[in-house]
Design a protein around this motif. Structure first.
Motif, PDB file in Angstrom:
ATOM      1  N   ARG A 279       0.837  -1.203   0.000  1.00 39.20           N
ATOM      2  CA  ARG A 279       0.000   0.000   0.000  1.00 39.20           C
ATOM      3  C   ARG A 279       0.875   1.259   0.000  1.00 39.20           C
ATOM      4  NH1 ARG A 279      -5.216  -0.141   1.406  1.00 39.20           N
ATOM      5  NH2 ARG A 279      -5.066  -1.836   2.886  1.00 39.20           N
ATOM      6  N   ASP A 280       1.892   1.281   0.855  1.00 39.60           N
ATOM      7  CA  ASP A 280       2.758   2.469   0.943  1.00 39.60           C
ATOM      8  C   ASP A 280       3.499   2.709  -0.375  1.00 39.60           C
ATOM      9  OD1 ASP A 280       1.920   2.802   3.509  1.00 39.60           O
ATOM     10  OD2 ASP A 280       3.734   2.007   4.460  1.00 39.60           O
ATOM     11  N   ASN A 283       0.989   4.035  -2.862  1.00 44.49           N
ATOM     12  CA  ASN A 283       0.629   5.425  -2.551  1.00 44.49           C
ATOM     13  C   ASN A 283       1.735   6.412  -2.907  1.00 44.49           C
ATOM     14  OD1 ASN A 283      -1.870   4.724  -1.676  1.00 44.49           O
ATOM     15  ND2 ASN A 283      -1.344   4.678   0.498  1.00 44.49           N
ATOM     16  N   LYS A 287      -0.677   9.209  -7.438  1.00 46.72           N
ATOM     17  CA  LYS A 287      -1.239  10.367  -6.723  1.00 46.72           C
ATOM     18  C   LYS A 287      -2.510  10.796  -7.445  1.00 46.72           C
ATOM     19  CE  LYS A 287       2.908  10.951  -4.529  1.00 46.72           C
ATOM     20  NZ  LYS A 287       4.150  11.254  -5.216  1.00 46.72           N
TER      21      LYS A 287
END
Ligand code: M6R
Length: 622
Positions: A279-280, A283, A287
């Motif tokens: 997930r990180d 992300n 954007k």
């Protein structure tokens, strides 16, 4: 590989050095040692073979060594067997057989790396009257520093730079000089070393987790630079001895990220951290629903110009490359070669300005991958590094960097960094496909939507862990395991096989399922475990047929396939189901049961899961 630590300040050094060394244990080692000095007194050296607690016992947890300035080391043997006498620190004087005690020496040092021309340097020193007590290249380096220091009556920085131009190979060195009571001198070429500072204290370490408990302010000493480390103050020099400035970086991740957090092993914790790591990473690259690679510096024009991609890496990172090859070729239509860094660096592979060389590395310090990066740059290719450790050498030297957001990975067997690299490669493939008009904007959006579902799906796979724990309890005595698959499933098999063998010590091999019948099938006998990865729709029946060929020769079959594919149970003995996703992203889900199988098998066999024998987390020698 070897771990280096250092401390100078107002507190007792030895307990801090032992604590820091314990946080570098994951790097792999077979002996350890400390040198501590108390004001103007000579350095006292203590060394021990085996685990760090032997050194801690020998020094009464560090209390027996008085002094506020010291260096420490965990050694992963390269030159000379793992013995006390070969353990670091090494000194410029003569040592007793044990290599421990107060040593009459002007210089004491620890080293990580390999000095390739140490024989030639040793002969030179022998001619000048030096004698040697160990088989190590490090003793040669320390004595060479001592030689220049005395011959030219120069300061430590000049003596070290003179050595640096003579030494071939890689090194991170931390040295103490008798005449400089509360200072440590450090030098680096191609091996990692960081220097942390606090108000009145300074620390050295091979990696951030070693000192994170003490400070978050870190200097990444540059290649071919020297540092003079005093309490709370560090000065840097280049090879000419001229002062240079090295910025201070604030480490933003939490010290707890490098702790076990209630899990029995780092590996299990890191397996569970995979949804977050994915997930990180997503992300950081997507954007407002759009892929944003501006921080990498890769422009649309550059992507349109690419004629060939070479992915270069080692171990699991190479397996990510194998998976990425299928995804990039299929989505973006760019030809991709995947090369082992240790081979690439010595091959004359045609490369031109239209070649993008992608180096994948968790640590960003792997010696072969770093050398391959330099070769690629020399030959004029554009280079992109997919790296996890911020500020690492590969990240600093590549033209473009794409950081994965897995956080610190401690277990030698990579899990969350592998998963973060996979999605980074997926994003890259989708981005290239969009720019090169192989995918429409809607298709790109759809793919990104699917990628965003991966963390939750990974969590669902993790919920199956009890079944895998049960299965591995049945296979603790297995001798051979074969992992097979076709296409992307072959790439997943490669990683599953490595996870199994590196931590369980069970022989295993990964094969492209169709290749088995060309020789390897002769190894199949009664109850040989064959694990088939069956996530690719068009290749499913083909691989099942290959598994049946094994079954009819006595093999026991485990199949990993997608939910709802129940017909597989007609063929295999044990099935693991994973959620459905786009076929290009299956590796992210299918790898988890394989990681868990390796993990539980290692636990059932009573092995050191996080620090398997003979292995090092970051392989900084060739
Ligand atoms: O730090 P790197 O990603 O460059 O390391 C490459 C390999 O040494 C590494 O992936 C190794 O194969 C792992 N221990 C496998 O679990």
């Amino acid at each position: 590989m070897c771990g280096i630590v250092g401390y100078t300040g107002h507190r007792q050094a030895a307990p801090i050095l032992l604590d820091s060394l314990s946080r570098l244990e994951y790097r792999g080692y077979d002996s350890a040692g400390l040198a501590v000095r108390n004001g103007t007194a000579l350095a006292e050296v203590v060394k021990a073979t085996g685990k760090l607690y032997h050194l801690a016992d020998k020094t009464d947890q560090g209390r027996a060594l008085a002094g506020c300035c010291g260096i420490g080391h965990t050694r992963w043997a390269t030159h000379g067997d793992p013995s006390v006498v070969n353990a670091h620190p090494h000194v410029s004087g003569n040592c007793s057989g044990s290599g421990s005690g107060t040593v009459e020496s002007d210089v004491a040092g620890v080293h990580n790396g390999i000095i390739e021309n140490y024989t030639e340097l040793k002969e030179k020193l022998l001619r000048h009257g030096y004698t040697f007590y160990s088989d190590t290249d490090t003793e040669v380096a320390v004595k060479l520093v001592d030689y220049y220091y005395k011959k030219y009556k120069i300061g430590p920085v000049d003596a070290i730079t003179r050595c640096m131009v003579r030494i071939r190979g890689s090194y991170a060195l931390a040295l103490m000089f008798k005449d400089y009571p509360d200072e440590i001198f450090a030098a680096r070429k191609d091996s990692p070393l960081i220097i942390g500072v606090d108000e009145k204290e300074s620390y050295l370490a091979s990696d951030v987790p070693a000192i994170l408990k003490y400070t978050r302010q870190v200097h990444y000493i540059g290649n071919l630079q020297v540092a003079r480390v005093a309490p709370g103050k560090v000065t840097f020099f280049d090879l000419n001895g001229d002062e240079v400035s090295v910025p201070l970086t604030e480490i933003t991740w939490d010290a707890e990220a490098a702790e076990k957090g209630g899990y029995e092993h780092f590996m299990l914790k890191e397996i569970h951290e995979q949804p977050q790591a994915v997930r990180d990473t997503l992300n950081s690259l997507v954007k407002d629903g759009q892929i944003d690679l501006t921080e990498t510096g890769l422009t649309d024009e550059m992507i349109r110009e690419i004629g060939q991609i070479d992915i270069v890496a080692c171990g699991s990172a190479w397996h990510v490359g194998m998976a990425a090859q299928y995804v990039i070729e299929d989505l973006a239509g760019i030809p991709v070669r995947v090369e082992l860094a240790s081979e690439f660096r010595y091959r004359n592979i045609p490369i031109d300005r239209k070649t993008l060389v992608i180096i994948i590395s968790q640590s960003g310090e792997t010696a072969d991958s770093l050398a391959a990066l330099r070769v690629a740059k020399e030959r004029g290719a554009a280079t992109l590094a997919i790296v996890n450790v911020i500020g690492s050498t590969i990240a600093r030297e590549a033209d473009h960097v794409l950081y994965t957001m897995a956080g610190p990975e401690i277990a030698v067997a990579t899990t969350k960094a592998y998963s973060a690299q996979l999605v980074a490669a997926d994003i890259l493939a989708i981005h290239m496909a969009g720019i090169r008009e192989k995918m429409t904007a809607d298709q790109v959006r759809e793919m990104l939507g699917e990628l965003a579902t991966l963390p939750d799906k990974m969590r669902r796979v993790l919920e199956e862990k009890e079944r895998l724990q049960w299965f591995s309890s049945k296979m603790a005595n297995t001798h051979d395991i074969f992992f097979i698959g076709r296409g992307l499933d072959y790439a997943i098999s490669l990683e599953g096989s490595l996870k199994m063998k590196e931590i369980s010590y069970i022989h295993s091999e990964a094969y492209a399922a169709g290749e088995l019948k060309h020789g390897t099938i002769s190894l199949i006998e009664n109850n040989t475990l064959v694990i088939g990865v069956l996530t690719q729709k068009e290749l499913y029946e083909k691989t099942v047929s290959n598994m049946m060929e094994c079954k009819s020769r006595g093999a026991y079959l485990l199949g990993i396939t997608t939910n709802g594919n129940f017909s597989v149970e007609d063929s295999v003995n044990f099935t693991v189901y994973i959620p459905k996703t786009d076929q290009h992203f299956m590796a992210s889900l299918a790898v988890i049961p394989l990681q868990l199988l390796g993990y539980y098998t290692s636990v059932n066999r009573g092995l050191d899961v996080d620090k398997p024998r003979n292995l090092a987390k970051s392989v900084t020698v060739e």
